[in-house]
Enzyme design. Structure first.
Site, PDB file in Angstrom:
ATOM      1  N   CYS A  48      34.419  18.947  65.505  1.00  0.00           N
ATOM      2  CA  CYS A  48      34.306  20.315  66.017  1.00  0.00           C
ATOM      3  C   CYS A  48      34.212  20.372  67.534  1.00  0.00           C
ATOM      4  O   CYS A  48      34.521  21.406  68.133  1.00  0.00           O
ATOM      5  CB  CYS A  48      33.115  21.031  65.382  1.00  0.00           C
ATOM      6  SG  CYS A  48      31.524  20.236  65.704  1.00  0.00           S
ATOM      7  N   GLU A  98      26.927  27.082  62.784  1.00  0.00           N
ATOM      8  CA  GLU A  98      27.541  26.055  63.621  1.00  0.00           C
ATOM      9  C   GLU A  98      29.026  26.039  63.307  1.00  0.00           C
ATOM     10  O   GLU A  98      29.450  25.481  62.295  1.00  0.00           O
ATOM     11  CB  GLU A  98      26.892  24.690  63.365  1.00  0.00           C
ATOM     12  CG  GLU A  98      25.434  24.599  63.776  1.00  0.00           C
ATOM     13  CD  GLU A  98      25.222  24.756  65.273  1.00  0.00           C
ATOM     14  OE1 GLU A  98      26.192  24.576  66.034  1.00  0.00           O
ATOM     15  OE2 GLU A  98      24.100  25.058  65.683  1.00  0.00           O
TER      16      GLU A  98
END
Length: 470
Positions: A245, A211
Site C-alpha cells: 500500500c 487503513e
C-alpha cells in the site's frame, strides 16, 4: 447474523465484561503469547506466505514476522507507562481536585485484515487492541487462503479464547459481522470496501480506523544519483511484487532524469532479479487470477520501457517500467498494486507539486533530491499520510512514527504507542471533594456580577494569566 457468530460475540462480550482484560498482567501475558505464536511458527508462517504470494523468506521475515515482534516488544517495554493515568493542568476552581485522562478499552473490537501482508496487517492492530485491554474478533482475508487457515488454527492455541477469536470467510461473513454493534472497527483494504465498512459502522455509531491506500507519488529531482535512486525505487516498488500500500505508484521527473533513471533501473533490476526475474526466488507473484488480469490490463498504458512479460499460469508479471504515460491513462486512475512503475515527465518541482495536489491525498509521498530546500518544499506544500525524503517505505520501520492515511487514503493511525491510543478511549476524569461546598457558591443562583467575575477568574484561561473582575 449467523447463530455461531451471535454465540461467539456473546462469549467475547462476557469475557470483556468480566474485567479480565483490564489488568496489566493479562495484557502482558497475551502479548507474550502472541510473540510465542510468531517465534514458534516461523517456518509455518513462511510456508503459508510462500503458498499465497510466493513471498521470499527475506521479505516475510522483514515485513511480517520481525516487524510484528518489534511492535510487540515496544508494547511490552512501554505498556505499563502507557496505561498510567495522564494528569492534566487545572484551573483555580479545581486546584484541590484530581484531573486526569484514563485510557479505557473500547470493548469488543473487529479487526479486518488484508491479503498482501496477511500476517502483519491482521496481527499488528491486534497488538494495540490487546495492549489497550480490548477483546477482539479477527477477520483474515479469504484471498490469502493458506495464511487464513494458519491464523485460524494457531490463534486459539495461544490467546485466551474467551477474549479473542478468528472468523473466516468472504464478503458474506463480513456483511454478517457488520450487522452487529462492535465497539470499534479497524479495517485495512481499499477505499471502495472502506466506504462499505464505514457505512455499516455508522448505523451503530461505531468508531473506525480505515487503513486504505491510493496512488503514492514519487518525485525525483535533477542532480540525483541515478544508481542510488534506482536501487531504492526498485526495492520499494517491486517488494512483494508491488502489492504494497505504501509503494510508489508513479514517478515524476524531468525528461533528462527519466533517461538516466531508465538506464539505472535496467541495471538494478538485473542485479536484483537476474536476466529472468520469473526464475528468481526473490520475486513474488500476484495473489490470484482476478488481480493478475487487472494488473496485466494496466500494461497497455503508455509504452513498456523495461519488462512487460507475464505468465497467467504462474500469476507472474515481470518488474515493469512504463514511460510516455498520461495522467488520464488507466494505470493512473487506480492503485496499481502490482509490479508496474509508470514514469511521467514534468519540467520542474513546481509542476510536480501541482500535479500531486490535483490528485487524491496519498498514503505516502517520496521525494528524492540532493537539495534540502526541494525536499522541504515537497513536504510543506503537499499532503499525505506519511512522507519519506530520499528513500521509500523506511518511515514504516519506526514504531515512534504514526502510520495512517489522510482523506481518500484513510483515517486514523497506528504502530507503537499510536496503536495503543487508537484502541483506547481517552476518558476525561475529574475527582472532586464531597465537602468544601463554600467554594461552589460562586456558581449558584442568585447570580451576582461580583460572583461572575470571581468565577471567570477561576475558570478562564487568560493569554497572560490576567484576571479581570466585573
Amino acid at each position: 447474523m449467523s447463530s455461531s457468530q451471535e454465540e461467539l460475540l456473546g462469549r467475547l462480550r462476557t469475557g470483556f465484561n468480566s474485567g479480565k482484560t483490564r489488568s496489566l498482567e493479562f495484557r502482558l501475558s497475551q502479548l507474550q503469547a502472541l510473540k510465542r505464536l510468531l517465534d514458534e511458527n516461523r517456518q509455518a508462517i513462511n510456508e503459508a506466505l510462500a503458498q499465497d504470494l510466493h513471498k521470499p523468506g527475506f521479505e516475510a521475515e522483514v515485513s511480517e514476522i520481525s516487524f510484528l515482534i518489534t511492535e510487540i516488544n515496544v508494547a511490552l517495554n512501554n505498556l505499563k507507562t502507557w496505561m498510567k493515568d495522564e494528569h492534566v493542568e487545572k484551573n483555580w476552581a479545581t486546584k484541590l481536585n484530581s484531573a486526569f485522562i484514563r485510557k479505557d478499552p473500547f470493548g469488543v473490537v473487529l479487526i479486518i485484515g488484508a491479503w498482501n501482508y496477511p500476517i502483519q496487517l491482521l496481527l499488528n492492530p491486534l497488538v494495540g487492541a490487546i495492549g489497550a485491554g480490548n477483546c477482539a474478533i479477527l477477520k483474515p482475508s479469504e484471498l490469502s487462503k493458506s495464511t487464513e487457515k494458519l491464523v485460524s488454527n494457531l490463534l486459539p492455541r495461544y490467546l485466551d479464547q474467551e477474549c479473542f477469536a478468528v472468523v473466516c470467510g468472504g464478503p458474506q461473513e463480513i456483511s454478517q459481522l457488520l450487522e452487529n454493534k462492535f465497539d470499534y472497527i479497524f479495517f485495512t483494504g481499499n477505499a471502495s470496501v472502506g466506504k462499505i465498512i464505514m457505512a455499516a459502522a455508522s448505523k451503530h455509531l461505531t468508531p473506525v480506523t480505515l487503513e486504505l491506500g491510493g496512488k503514492n507519488p514519487c518525485f525525483v529531482d535533477n542532480g540525483c544519483n541515478p544508481k542510488n535512486i534506482a536501487n531504492r525505487l526498485a526495492w520499494v516498488r517491486f517488494f512483494n511484487a508491488g502489492q504494497t500500500c505504501v509503494a510508489p505508484d508513479y514517478v515524476l521527473c524531468t525528461w533528462q532524469m527519466r533517461e538516466q533513471l531508465l538506464s539505472a533501473l535496467k541495471e538494478t533490476l538485473e542485479t536484483f532479479y537476474g536476466k529472468e526475474p520469473q526464475q528468481s526466488s526473490d520475486f513474488g507473484r500476484i495473489i490470484n487470477d482476478r488481480h493478475f488480469q487487472r494488473v496485466k490490463a494496466l500494461l497497455q498504458s503508455g509504452s513498456v520501457a523495461i519488462g512487460g512479460q507475464s505468465d497467467k499460469s504462474d500469476k507472474y508479471i515481470a518488474p515493469t517500467v512504463l514511460v510516455d504515460v498520461q495522467e488520464s491513462d488507466p494505470v493512473m486512475q487506480e492503485e496499481i498494486f502490482g509490479p508496474i512503475l509508470p514514469i511521467l515527465t514534468v519540467e520542474s518541482p513546481e509542476e510536480a507539486i501541482a500535479f500531486i495536489n490535483r490528485q487524491e491525498k496519498p498514503l505516502a509521498f517520496y521525494a528524492f533530491s540532493p537539495d534540502s530546500k526541494v525536499i522541504d518544499a515537497m513536504l510543506d506544500r503537499t499532503s499525505s499520510g506519511g512522507f519519506c525524503g530520499n528513500d521509500g517505505m523506511m518511515h514504516m520501520t519506526l514504531p515512534s512514527l504514526p502510520f495512517g492515511g489522510i482523506g481518500h487514503s484513510g483515517m486514523g493511525n497506528y504502530h507503537g504507542k499510536f496503536s495503543f491510543n487508537t484502541f483506547s478511549h481517552h476518558r476525561a476524569v475529574l475527582l472532586r471533594s464531597p465537602g468544601l461546598e463554600k467554594l461552589n457558591t460562586l456558581r449558584y443562583p442568585p447570580y451576582t456580577k461580583s460572583n461572575l467575575g470571581l468565577l471567570l477568574c477561576a475558570t478562564e484561561v487568560k493569554q497572560k494569566g490576567m484576571c479581570t473582575l466585573l
